[in-house]
Design a protein around this motif. Structure first.
Motif, PDB file in Angstrom:
ATOM      1  N   ASN A  63     -42.176  -2.090  40.573  1.00 29.01           N
ATOM      2  CA  ASN A  63     -42.334  -3.543  40.628  1.00 29.01           C
ATOM      3  C   ASN A  63     -42.689  -4.095  41.997  1.00 29.01           C
ATOM      4  OD1 ASN A  63     -41.629  -4.308  37.816  1.00 29.01           O
ATOM      5  ND2 ASN A  63     -39.772  -3.199  38.348  1.00 29.01           N
ATOM      6  N   THR A  64     -42.876  -3.231  42.982  1.00 33.39           N
ATOM      7  CA  THR A  64     -43.205  -3.692  44.336  1.00 33.39           C
ATOM      8  C   THR A  64     -44.488  -4.500  44.356  1.00 33.39           C
ATOM      9  OG1 THR A  64     -42.054  -1.871  45.404  1.00 33.39           O
ATOM     10  CG2 THR A  64     -43.788  -2.933  46.677  1.00 33.39           C
ATOM     11  N   LYS A  65     -45.511  -4.020  43.708  1.00 33.54           N
ATOM     12  CA  LYS A  65     -46.794  -4.711  43.715  1.00 33.54           C
ATOM     13  C   LYS A  65     -46.660  -6.102  43.098  1.00 33.54           C
ATOM     14  CE  LYS A  65     -51.630  -4.027  42.570  1.00 33.54           C
ATOM     15  NZ  LYS A  65     -52.623  -3.147  41.977  1.00 33.54           N
ATOM     16  N   LEU A  66     -45.950  -6.211  41.999  1.00 34.80           N
ATOM     17  CA  LEU A  66     -45.739  -7.498  41.341  1.00 34.80           C
ATOM     18  C   LEU A  66     -44.961  -8.448  42.250  1.00 34.80           C
ATOM     19  CD1 LEU A  66     -45.774  -9.383  38.857  1.00 34.80           C
ATOM     20  CD2 LEU A  66     -43.659  -8.254  38.124  1.00 34.80           C
ATOM     21  N   ILE A  67     -43.891  -7.970  42.851  1.00 35.56           N
ATOM     22  CA  ILE A  67     -43.064  -8.818  43.715  1.00 35.56           C
ATOM     23  C   ILE A  67     -43.867  -9.309  44.917  1.00 35.56           C
ATOM     24  CG2 ILE A  67     -41.038  -8.864  45.235  1.00 35.56           C
ATOM     25  CD1 ILE A  67     -39.712  -6.881  43.250  1.00 35.56           C
ATOM     26  N   LYS A  68     -44.590  -8.407  45.561  1.00 32.18           N
ATOM     27  CA  LYS A  68     -45.385  -8.802  46.728  1.00 32.18           C
ATOM     28  C   LYS A  68     -46.501  -9.764  46.341  1.00 32.18           C
ATOM     29  CE  LYS A  68     -44.450  -5.068  49.932  1.00 32.18           C
ATOM     30  NZ  LYS A  68     -45.015  -4.076  50.840  1.00 32.18           N
ATOM     31  N   CYS A  69     -47.078  -9.583  45.192  1.00 26.90           N
ATOM     32  CA  CYS A  69     -48.126 -10.491  44.705  1.00 26.90           C
ATOM     33  C   CYS A  69     -47.545 -11.893  44.485  1.00 26.90           C
ATOM     34  CB  CYS A  69     -48.738  -9.946  43.424  1.00 26.90           C
ATOM     35  SG  CYS A  69     -50.062 -10.970  42.773  1.00 26.90           S
ATOM     36  N   ILE A  70     -46.390 -11.967  43.874  1.00 29.45           N
ATOM     37  CA  ILE A  70     -45.732 -13.256  43.633  1.00 29.45           C
ATOM     38  C   ILE A  70     -45.415 -13.932  44.965  1.00 29.45           C
ATOM     39  CG2 ILE A  70     -43.602 -14.335  42.795  1.00 29.45           C
ATOM     40  CD1 ILE A  70     -43.616 -12.191  40.544  1.00 29.45           C
ATOM     41  N   VAL A  71     -44.831 -13.185  45.887  1.00 27.92           N
ATOM     42  CA  VAL A  71     -44.468 -13.744  47.193  1.00 27.92           C
ATOM     43  C   VAL A  71     -45.715 -14.225  47.926  1.00 27.92           C
ATOM     44  CG1 VAL A  71     -43.541 -13.154  49.471  1.00 27.92           C
ATOM     45  CG2 VAL A  71     -42.348 -12.404  47.411  1.00 27.92           C
ATOM     46  N   ASN A 109     -40.991 -10.301  34.039  1.00 25.53           N
ATOM     47  CA  ASN A 109     -41.878 -10.956  35.006  1.00 25.53           C
ATOM     48  C   ASN A 109     -41.321 -12.314  35.440  1.00 25.53           C
ATOM     49  OD1 ASN A 109     -43.568  -8.799  34.833  1.00 25.53           O
ATOM     50  ND2 ASN A 109     -45.137  -9.826  33.636  1.00 25.53           N
ATOM     51  N   THR A 110     -40.818 -13.090  34.502  1.00 24.01           N
ATOM     52  CA  THR A 110     -40.247 -14.393  34.830  1.00 24.01           C
ATOM     53  C   THR A 110     -39.014 -14.236  35.706  1.00 24.01           C
ATOM     54  OG1 THR A 110     -41.056 -15.285  32.734  1.00 24.01           O
ATOM     55  CG2 THR A 110     -39.321 -16.529  33.847  1.00 24.01           C
ATOM     56  N   TRP A 111     -38.191 -13.283  35.369  1.00 22.11           N
ATOM     57  CA  TRP A 111     -36.973 -13.005  36.122  1.00 22.11           C
ATOM     58  C   TRP A 111     -37.315 -12.645  37.566  1.00 22.11           C
ATOM     59  CZ3 TRP A 111     -35.044  -8.179  37.939  1.00 22.11           C
ATOM     60  CH2 TRP A 111     -33.702  -8.175  38.316  1.00 22.11           C
ATOM     61  N   ILE A 112     -38.291 -11.760  37.738  1.00 25.34           N
ATOM     62  CA  ILE A 112     -38.726 -11.357  39.077  1.00 25.34           C
ATOM     63  C   ILE A 112     -39.332 -12.548  39.811  1.00 25.34           C
ATOM     64  CG2 ILE A 112     -40.419  -9.953  40.339  1.00 25.34           C
ATOM     65  CD1 ILE A 112     -39.880  -7.719  38.303  1.00 25.34           C
ATOM     66  N   TYR A 113     -40.106 -13.363  39.108  1.00 22.58           N
ATOM     67  CA  TYR A 113     -40.731 -14.540  39.726  1.00 22.58           C
ATOM     68  C   TYR A 113     -39.677 -15.505  40.257  1.00 22.58           C
ATOM     69  CZ  TYR A 113     -43.256 -18.865  40.415  1.00 22.58           C
ATOM     70  OH  TYR A 113     -43.760 -20.013  40.973  1.00 22.58           O
ATOM     71  N   ILE A 114     -38.653 -15.789  39.481  1.00 26.67           N
ATOM     72  CA  ILE A 114     -37.620 -16.742  39.891  1.00 26.67           C
ATOM     73  C   ILE A 114     -36.874 -16.241  41.128  1.00 26.67           C
ATOM     74  CG2 ILE A 114     -35.419 -17.779  39.200  1.00 26.67           C
ATOM     75  CD1 ILE A 114     -36.629 -17.947  36.342  1.00 26.67           C
ATOM     76  N   ILE A 115     -36.502 -14.983  41.125  1.00 25.90           N
ATOM     77  CA  ILE A 115     -35.806 -14.420  42.292  1.00 25.90           C
ATOM     78  C   ILE A 115     -36.732 -14.422  43.511  1.00 25.90           C
ATOM     79  CG2 ILE A 115     -34.776 -12.325  43.273  1.00 25.90           C
ATOM     80  CD1 ILE A 115     -33.719 -11.709  40.443  1.00 25.90           C
ATOM     81  N   SER A 116     -37.968 -14.010  43.332  1.00 23.65           N
ATOM     82  CA  SER A 116     -38.922 -13.945  44.447  1.00 23.65           C
ATOM     83  C   SER A 116     -39.174 -15.330  45.030  1.00 23.65           C
ATOM     84  CB  SER A 116     -40.247 -13.348  43.976  1.00 23.65           C
ATOM     85  OG  SER A 116     -40.054 -12.049  43.497  1.00 23.65           O
ATOM     86  N   ARG A 117     -39.329 -16.302  44.180  1.00 26.66           N
ATOM     87  CA  ARG A 117     -39.584 -17.672  44.635  1.00 26.66           C
ATOM     88  C   ARG A 117     -38.396 -18.224  45.419  1.00 26.66           C
ATOM     89  NH1 ARG A 117     -38.686 -22.845  42.731  1.00 26.66           N
ATOM     90  NH2 ARG A 117     -40.293 -24.339  43.295  1.00 26.66           N
TER      91      ARG A 117
END
Length: 181
Positions: free
Chosen positions: A24-32, A76-84
């Motif tokens: 999930n690193t790529k997804l998290i970094k993309c969101i950030v 994805n939503t869960w990761i987005y909320i934490i990342s944001r």
């Protein structure tokens, strides 16, 4: 709990948490990256890496993976909320300026009035200059300026905004943006 996560990860084992982050690193970094660039002009890859590290630390420390439920939201939503939320916290920490009021010198009102801002000719249009003078030096509200100039208050606010953007660009303050959440 998400069956994929539940079946594939034992959370007491750091190797399995490592696998979760590798996937999930790529997804998290993309969101950030997208979130920070939408709020700030001057974001570097260093900032993105720092926020990623804080996200990983927060997820591991607070055992968020164990608390995840696919019934409440998608992964994805869960990761987005934490990342944001971590991104916002990081930028607030980074841009906070703490001033001890007791350390400030007392400035006389006379000294403040002596400070004069010189705006180069041609930087602002005649209308922009009029609007800024009426709002800032005349202490008029947008509605009052609008009545005086025969335009709408919305137009006055738009002219003011455009003039301030030009001034910020000219004086070098346009590079820093603030978080609006």
């Amino acid at each position: 709990m998400n069956t994929y996560i539940k079946e594939n990860f034992e959370y007491n084992d750091f190797n399995n948490v490592d696998v979760f982050f590798k996937e999930n690193t790529k997804l998290i970094k993309c969101i950030v990256n997208k979130f920070l660039r939408s709020k700030y002009n001057s974001i570097s890859s260093y900032d993105i890496d720092e926020v990623f590290q804080e996200i990983a630390f927060k997820i591991v420390k607070n055992k968020y993976i164990e608390k995840y439920s696919s019934e409440k939201s998608s992964l994805n939503t869960w990761i987005y909320i934490i990342s944001r939320s971590v991104s916002i916290d990081y930028m607030r920490k980074r841009h906070c300026i703490y001033i001890n009021v007791e350390d400030l010198d007392d400035y006389a009102a006379e000294d403040i009035e002596k400070v004069k801002l010189t705006i180069p000719d041609g930087l602002l249009s005649k209308r922009q200059s009029e609007v800024l003078q009426m709002i800032f030096w005349g202490d008029l509200k947008a509605v009052e300026v609008a009545q005086h100039l025969g335009i709408t208050a919305r137009t006055v606010r738009c002219i003011k905004h455009q003039a301030l953007l030009k001034l910020r660009r000219h004086f070098g303050a346009a590079r820093v943006r603030r978080i609006v959440s």
